[in-house]
Design a protein around this motif. Sequence first.
Motif, PDB file in Angstrom:
ATOM      1  N   GLN A  80      -3.272  -8.327   2.971  1.00 49.14           N
ATOM      2  CA  GLN A  80      -4.257  -6.545   2.316  1.00 49.14           C
ATOM      3  C   GLN A  80      -3.997  -5.650   1.223  1.00 49.14           C
ATOM      4  O   GLN A  80      -2.748  -6.274   0.424  1.00 49.14           O
ATOM      5  CB  GLN A  80      -3.398  -5.259   3.669  1.00 49.14           C
ATOM      6  N   GLY A  81      -5.092  -5.214   0.452  1.00 45.20           N
ATOM      7  CA  GLY A  81      -5.172  -4.152  -0.311  1.00 45.20           C
ATOM      8  C   GLY A  81      -5.461  -2.447  -0.296  1.00 45.20           C
ATOM      9  O   GLY A  81      -6.095  -2.444   0.814  1.00 45.20           O
ATOM     10  N   VAL A  82      -5.442  -1.773  -1.817  1.00 39.56           N
ATOM     11  CA  VAL A  82      -5.769  -0.530  -1.363  1.00 39.56           C
ATOM     12  C   VAL A  82      -6.453  -0.170  -2.632  1.00 39.56           C
ATOM     13  O   VAL A  82      -5.375  -0.358  -4.105  1.00 39.56           O
ATOM     14  CB  VAL A  82      -4.976   0.681  -1.009  1.00 39.56           C
TER      15      VAL A  82
ATOM     16  N   VAL B  96      -5.232  -1.702  -8.680  1.00 39.48           N
ATOM     17  CA  VAL B  96      -5.209  -1.856  -6.613  1.00 39.48           C
ATOM     18  C   VAL B  96      -3.722  -2.089  -6.193  1.00 39.48           C
ATOM     19  O   VAL B  96      -3.940  -2.830  -7.294  1.00 39.48           O
ATOM     20  CB  VAL B  96      -6.640  -2.506  -5.749  1.00 39.48           C
ATOM     21  N   ALA B  97      -3.887  -1.663  -5.268  1.00 39.26           N
ATOM     22  CA  ALA B  97      -2.212  -2.715  -4.460  1.00 39.26           C
ATOM     23  C   ALA B  97      -2.274  -2.925  -3.680  1.00 39.26           C
ATOM     24  O   ALA B  97      -2.785  -3.063  -2.483  1.00 39.26           O
ATOM     25  CB  ALA B  97      -1.079  -1.418  -4.863  1.00 39.26           C
ATOM     26  N   VAL B  98      -1.546  -4.647  -4.269  1.00 35.34           N
ATOM     27  CA  VAL B  98      -2.121  -5.882  -2.520  1.00 35.34           C
ATOM     28  C   VAL B  98      -0.395  -6.303  -2.111  1.00 35.34           C
ATOM     29  O   VAL B  98       0.493  -5.580  -2.656  1.00 35.34           O
ATOM     30  CB  VAL B  98      -2.157  -6.750  -3.553  1.00 35.34           C
ATOM     31  N   MET B  99      -0.423  -6.828  -0.946  1.00 37.98           N
ATOM     32  CA  MET B  99       0.611  -7.569  -0.813  1.00 37.98           C
ATOM     33  C   MET B  99       0.194  -8.642   0.333  1.00 37.98           C
ATOM     34  O   MET B  99      -0.756  -7.688   1.384  1.00 37.98           O
ATOM     35  CB  MET B  99       1.506  -6.119  -0.071  1.00 37.98           C
ATOM     36  N   LYS B 100       1.216  -9.146   0.953  1.00 38.56           N
ATOM     37  CA  LYS B 100       1.386 -10.097   2.066  1.00 38.56           C
ATOM     38  C   LYS B 100       2.398  -9.687   3.068  1.00 38.56           C
ATOM     39  O   LYS B 100       3.153  -9.750   2.639  1.00 38.56           O
ATOM     40  CB  LYS B 100       1.850 -11.455   2.108  1.00 38.56           C
ATOM     41  N   SER B 101       2.261  -9.052   4.174  1.00 33.13           N
ATOM     42  CA  SER B 101       2.760  -8.291   4.814  1.00 33.13           C
ATOM     43  C   SER B 101       3.914  -9.656   5.446  1.00 33.13           C
ATOM     44  O   SER B 101       3.413 -10.648   5.957  1.00 33.13           O
ATOM     45  CB  SER B 101       2.409  -7.686   6.206  1.00 33.13           C
ATOM     46  N   SER B 102       4.787  -8.886   5.878  1.00 35.33           N
ATOM     47  CA  SER B 102       5.855  -9.963   6.842  1.00 35.33           C
ATOM     48  C   SER B 102       7.088  -8.918   8.269  1.00 35.33           C
ATOM     49  O   SER B 102       6.824  -8.305   7.201  1.00 35.33           O
ATOM     50  CB  SER B 102       7.053 -10.895   6.142  1.00 35.33           C
ATOM     51  N   THR B 103       6.568  -9.087   9.178  1.00 39.91           N
ATOM     52  CA  THR B 103       8.832  -8.519   9.575  1.00 39.91           C
ATOM     53  C   THR B 103       9.863  -9.315   9.740  1.00 39.91           C
ATOM     54  O   THR B 103      10.281  -8.391   9.812  1.00 39.91           O
ATOM     55  CB  THR B 103       7.930  -8.738  11.461  1.00 39.91           C
TER      56      THR B 103
ATOM     57  N   VAL C 149     -19.091   2.708  -5.526  1.00 39.53           N
ATOM     58  CA  VAL C 149     -19.832   1.600  -5.718  1.00 39.53           C
ATOM     59  C   VAL C 149     -19.759   0.140  -5.787  1.00 39.53           C
ATOM     60  O   VAL C 149     -19.756  -0.659  -5.659  1.00 39.53           O
ATOM     61  CB  VAL C 149     -20.187   2.319  -7.195  1.00 39.53           C
ATOM     62  N   ARG C 150     -18.183   0.609  -5.545  1.00 40.37           N
ATOM     63  CA  ARG C 150     -17.335  -0.865  -6.277  1.00 40.37           C
ATOM     64  C   ARG C 150     -16.551  -1.872  -4.376  1.00 40.37           C
ATOM     65  O   ARG C 150     -16.084  -0.522  -3.775  1.00 40.37           O
ATOM     66  CB  ARG C 150     -16.494  -1.197  -6.242  1.00 40.37           C
ATOM     67  N   ALA C 151     -16.768  -2.561  -3.685  1.00 43.13           N
ATOM     68  CA  ALA C 151     -15.411  -3.130  -2.875  1.00 43.13           C
ATOM     69  C   ALA C 151     -14.391  -3.795  -3.638  1.00 43.13           C
ATOM     70  O   ALA C 151     -14.485  -4.940  -3.857  1.00 43.13           O
ATOM     71  CB  ALA C 151     -15.836  -3.853  -1.847  1.00 43.13           C
ATOM     72  N   LEU C 152     -13.352  -3.364  -2.770  1.00 46.02           N
ATOM     73  CA  LEU C 152     -11.726  -4.512  -3.074  1.00 46.02           C
ATOM     74  C   LEU C 152     -11.940  -5.302  -1.656  1.00 46.02           C
ATOM     75  O   LEU C 152     -12.339  -5.100  -0.365  1.00 46.02           O
ATOM     76  CB  LEU C 152     -10.674  -3.575  -3.556  1.00 46.02           C
ATOM     77  N   VAL C 153     -11.890  -6.783  -1.970  1.00 47.10           N
ATOM     78  CA  VAL C 153     -11.925  -8.018  -1.289  1.00 47.10           C
ATOM     79  C   VAL C 153     -10.931  -8.638  -1.208  1.00 47.10           C
ATOM     80  O   VAL C 153     -11.317  -9.684  -2.135  1.00 47.10           O
ATOM     81  CB  VAL C 153     -13.682  -8.343  -1.323  1.00 47.10           C
TER      82      VAL C 153
END
Length: 572
Positions: free
Chosen positions: A489-491, A498-505, A445-449
């Motif tokens: 990104q997030g899930v 929800v869990a979110v993060m900013k990826s980095s190498t 029913v919902r979307a994480l944006v």
Amino acid sequence: MTGRSRGATRLAAIILAMLLAVLAGCARIPTAGPVGKSSEGSAGNLSAPVFLPAAPQPGASPETIIDYFYRAGSGYEDDYAVARQYLTQASSVSWKPDQRALVYREARVVATETENVYNYELDVSYTVNADGIATQSPEGTVEKIPVTLTQVDGEWRISAIPDGTAIAEETFKVIYGAFPIYFYDPTFTFAVPDVRWFIRNKTVKAMTSALLAGPAPYLRGAVASAFPSGIKLARESVPVVSGAAQVDLSAKELTETSPEDRLRMQMQLTLTFRSQPDVVNVELRANQDLVRVEDTGAVLPPVQDKSVPSRQIAISGNELVRYENNRISPLPDMQSVSALGPRFPAESPVSQSTAFLNEGRTTLYSIVPGQPARALTTRSTLTRPSFSLNDWVWTAGPGAAGETEVVAFRPAGVAEGAALPSVSLSPAWLAGRTVKEFRISREGVRALVISEQNGVTRVQVAGIIRAADGTPRELTAPVTLVTGSNPDQGVWVNDTTVAVMKSSTASNVTPEILSLTSGAPQQLAPWPGLLSLSGGNGPDEIFAQSAEGIFQRLGNGWSPQIKGPTEMSFPG
């Protein structure tokens, strides 16, 4: 008794008497959080505090009257009886404190150029309306409340004030709580939480009124309710008697509903009252007469907090693989996709359909057993795909004219070479924004944006409005979650989190848990070089991947898992 003992006893008695005198005469309420006492008579939260604000003091200045009037807003007992003492008689009758609550970080009284008119200036953290819907505000959001005073028998009193209260953030956290009320998905299969903020001592009645009023704006049109439009409470209370919440509804609307609808109403209320420990069951009443609700077995209880399977789809050796129990295995009955350079795979939770992007994130592919992969759309950049329960796979990217588009395709059950059902949406609230992540919730029913504009990221949740056959038609204007970073990104972790993060190498990455039931993000332990995030059933099933392998959240840290598979994702 020795003289020294008698002296110590007298000193203790004097100190005790002084302490009691101070406590008895204490009138000020500290803005960092007033002192309260426990109330044993409240339904739903037996330990909810009751605050004792100060009454107006003789000779108080206009600024003090305004300041202490709003501090007295913490004293909600007896319909804000103390706060009303700061108002003139006419204002006391007309003032409606429950229309909204402005939750502030800081506040001050500022004189205006008009005599006896002041502004109560607030750095607003969030606003809660009469139905408990909270709207968060970024730091530095200022609101000015105009206040007019006049003298009554030589004392300043407030003669004009907008409806509502203003409450310091720390006090608000004690008085109010976040409570989900529940609606249905359009098929009446799943329960969808709609988180509201209510005074802890008034939750049962407030929850019922909010439920009858309908969903929050971001869910309107995306969810269904068993309650017909126009139905209301027949009396302004919902008593809890021997564990039964007696919901007394307007007779005409209630009696015209079907037995199935009445059972769904009862189920909807039962789910909504789950947070209330003294509510054991729900009784529907029509003008106080008990209405019999029969369960014939034709209506199933809605699924709450839809879970996902334990398996994940991932990439290994340039192929789609299954990752489960810290092992990898081939994806059953799928042709090789290694020539397409698969990235960011997704798997349907209800069929064997899968989807993935190519190496450059410019093309979305889908593949089903027995057929080769087919290209669904090609754009300059695309978000990782996400499946909903009715087998639509979603992604987002720029359209032909550069506008932001959200697109969805339904690959399951379509013969090879035949056209796929597809939808393209261009929500006005995404205009000018670059979508970084688009993930469908477990009940569909919902979307994480997650989107970005001019270097500033927003994490939002929107509702999905569908046609009767399940085809997506529109995304609602979203609700925004507060984050301490600029995630890319997030899930989904569960139905409110929800869990979110900013990826980095090259540096440590600190994932965050964001919840519809909390105004503040929860930071997880940092870990170097995290590139990908996936979420299972609950905050303990959060996985992250770096060049060193896969890690699972464990307590306050991360537990190493297998090395090899990348970009794993739970079904959905």
